[in-house]
Design a protein around this motif. Structure first.
Motif, PDB file in Angstrom:
ATOM      1  N   SER A   1      -2.643   3.939  -3.414  1.00  0.00           N
ATOM      2  CA  SER A   1      -2.758   2.773  -4.291  1.00  0.00           C
ATOM      3  C   SER A   1      -2.314   1.511  -3.562  1.00  0.00           C
ATOM      4  O   SER A   1      -1.623   1.574  -2.542  1.00  0.00           O
TER       5      SER A   1
ATOM      6  N   TYR B   1     -11.157   3.980   2.771  1.00  0.00           N
ATOM      7  CA  TYR B   1     -10.708   4.090   1.389  1.00  0.00           C
ATOM      8  C   TYR B   1     -10.902   2.741   0.709  1.00  0.00           C
ATOM      9  O   TYR B   1     -10.630   1.704   1.292  1.00  0.00           O
ATOM     10  N   LEU B   2     -11.371   2.759  -0.550  1.00  0.00           N
ATOM     11  CA  LEU B   2     -11.700   1.540  -1.274  1.00  0.00           C
ATOM     12  C   LEU B   2     -10.938   1.488  -2.591  1.00  0.00           C
ATOM     13  O   LEU B   2     -10.892   2.477  -3.331  1.00  0.00           O
ATOM     14  N   ALA B   3     -10.343   0.328  -2.875  1.00  0.00           N
ATOM     15  CA  ALA B   3      -9.716   0.054  -4.167  1.00  0.00           C
ATOM     16  C   ALA B   3     -10.436  -1.140  -4.775  1.00  0.00           C
ATOM     17  O   ALA B   3     -10.711  -2.125  -4.082  1.00  0.00           O
TER      18      ALA B   3
ATOM     19  N   THR C   1     -10.562  -3.876  -1.846  1.00  0.00           N
ATOM     20  CA  THR C   1      -9.744  -3.743  -0.637  1.00  0.00           C
ATOM     21  C   THR C   1     -10.135  -2.466   0.079  1.00  0.00           C
ATOM     22  O   THR C   1     -10.126  -1.389  -0.518  1.00  0.00           O
ATOM     23  N   TYR C   2     -10.507  -2.590   1.350  1.00  0.00           N
ATOM     24  CA  TYR C   2     -10.782  -1.425   2.194  1.00  0.00           C
ATOM     25  C   TYR C   2      -9.571  -1.142   3.074  1.00  0.00           C
ATOM     26  O   TYR C   2      -8.962  -2.048   3.637  1.00  0.00           O
ATOM     27  N   PHE C   3      -9.246   0.124   3.197  1.00  0.00           N
ATOM     28  CA  PHE C   3      -8.230   0.595   4.134  1.00  0.00           C
ATOM     29  C   PHE C   3      -8.979   1.457   5.135  1.00  0.00           C
ATOM     30  O   PHE C   3      -9.491   2.521   4.787  1.00  0.00           O
TER      31      PHE C   3
ATOM     32  N   VAL D   1       0.867  -1.176   0.000  1.00  0.00           N
ATOM     33  CA  VAL D   1       0.000   0.000   0.000  1.00  0.00           C
ATOM     34  C   VAL D   1       0.904   1.226   0.000  1.00  0.00           C
ATOM     35  O   VAL D   1       1.767   1.372   0.864  1.00  0.00           O
TER      36      VAL D   1
ATOM     37  N   PHE E   1      -6.855   3.878  -4.658  1.00  0.00           N
ATOM     38  CA  PHE E   1      -7.863   4.010  -3.602  1.00  0.00           C
ATOM     39  C   PHE E   1      -8.682   5.267  -3.843  1.00  0.00           C
ATOM     40  O   PHE E   1      -8.158   6.291  -4.272  1.00  0.00           O
ATOM     41  N   THR E   2      -9.974   5.189  -3.562  1.00  0.00           N
ATOM     42  CA  THR E   2     -10.838   6.364  -3.517  1.00  0.00           C
ATOM     43  C   THR E   2     -11.470   6.400  -2.133  1.00  0.00           C
ATOM     44  O   THR E   2     -11.705   5.358  -1.522  1.00  0.00           O
ATOM     45  N   GLN E   3     -11.729   7.600  -1.641  1.00  0.00           N
ATOM     46  CA  GLN E   3     -12.325   7.725  -0.311  1.00  0.00           C
ATOM     47  C   GLN E   3     -13.798   7.380  -0.417  1.00  0.00           C
ATOM     48  O   GLN E   3     -14.548   8.012  -1.158  1.00  0.00           O
ATOM     49  N   SER E   4     -14.234   6.337   0.314  1.00  0.00           N
ATOM     50  CA  SER E   4     -15.626   5.905   0.261  1.00  0.00           C
ATOM     51  C   SER E   4     -16.456   6.519   1.381  1.00  0.00           C
ATOM     52  O   SER E   4     -17.673   6.609   1.270  1.00  0.00           O
TER      53      SER E   4
END
Length: 130
Positions: A71, A95-97, A109-111, A62, A87-90
Motif C-alpha cells: 500500500s 505494481y499499480l495503486a 502510482t507505479y512501483f 510505501v 497496490f496490485t501487480q500489473s
C-alpha cells in the motif's frame, strides 16, 4: 623441406600457447542476490492535498513485505492523512495503486522493481501529478 614446415608450425603453436596461464582457482565469481527492500519507503512528490487546495508537496509512505509493496499512504507535510491505497501487480515487477486522484491529484502510482532504477533497485512513478 616438406617435413620441415609441419615441424616449424607445431613448434610455433606450442611456443605461442605456452604463454597462456590457466585460470586461478580463486578467481572471483559474480553472485546474484535477491533484493530486499526495507519498508516503509518514504518520500515526497508534487500534488494537491485535497479538492480546492493549492498545489504543493505531499508526502508518501510505501508499505510492503520483502520485495512486494502492499500500500501507499499520502499525507500533507503537516501530517494530515490523504488516504491509503493498495497496490496490485500489473505485470511482473510492476505494481499499480489507483484511486487517489480526488485527494492528491495523482491518478496512479507505479512501483517498478528493476536494476535499471539504480542502486535502490526500485523506481516510483506518479501518474498525473502536478
Amino acid at each position: 623441406m616438406r617435413k620441415l614446415f609441419p615441424v616449424l608450425l607445431m613448434s610455433g603453436l606450442l611456443f605461442s600457447l605456452s604463454s597462456f596461464a590457466p585460470v586461478r582457482s580463486g578467481a572471483p565469481v559474480i553472485m546474484k542476490h535477491a533484493r530486499v527492500y526495507t519498508f516503509p519507503i518514504t518520500g515526497t512528490t508534487d500534488g494537491t492535498p485535497g479538492a480546492g487546495q493549492p498545489a504543493g508537496t505531499i508526502a508518501y509512505t510505501v508499505n510492503g513485505s520483502g520485495t512486494t509493496p502492499t500500500s501507499i499512504t499520502f499525507s500533507t507535510l503537516s501530517g494530515t492523512s490523504l488516504g491509503t491505497y493498495g497496490f496490485t501487480q500489473s505485470s511482473p515487477n510492476n505494481y499499480l495503486a489507483t484511486g487517489m486522484k480526488t485527494q492528491t491529484s495523482i491518478s496512479g502510482t507505479y512501483f517498478h522493481i528493476s536494476g535499471a532504477c539504480g542502486s535502490a533497485g526500485y523506481c516510483m512513478e506518479f501518474i498525473g501529478a502536478l
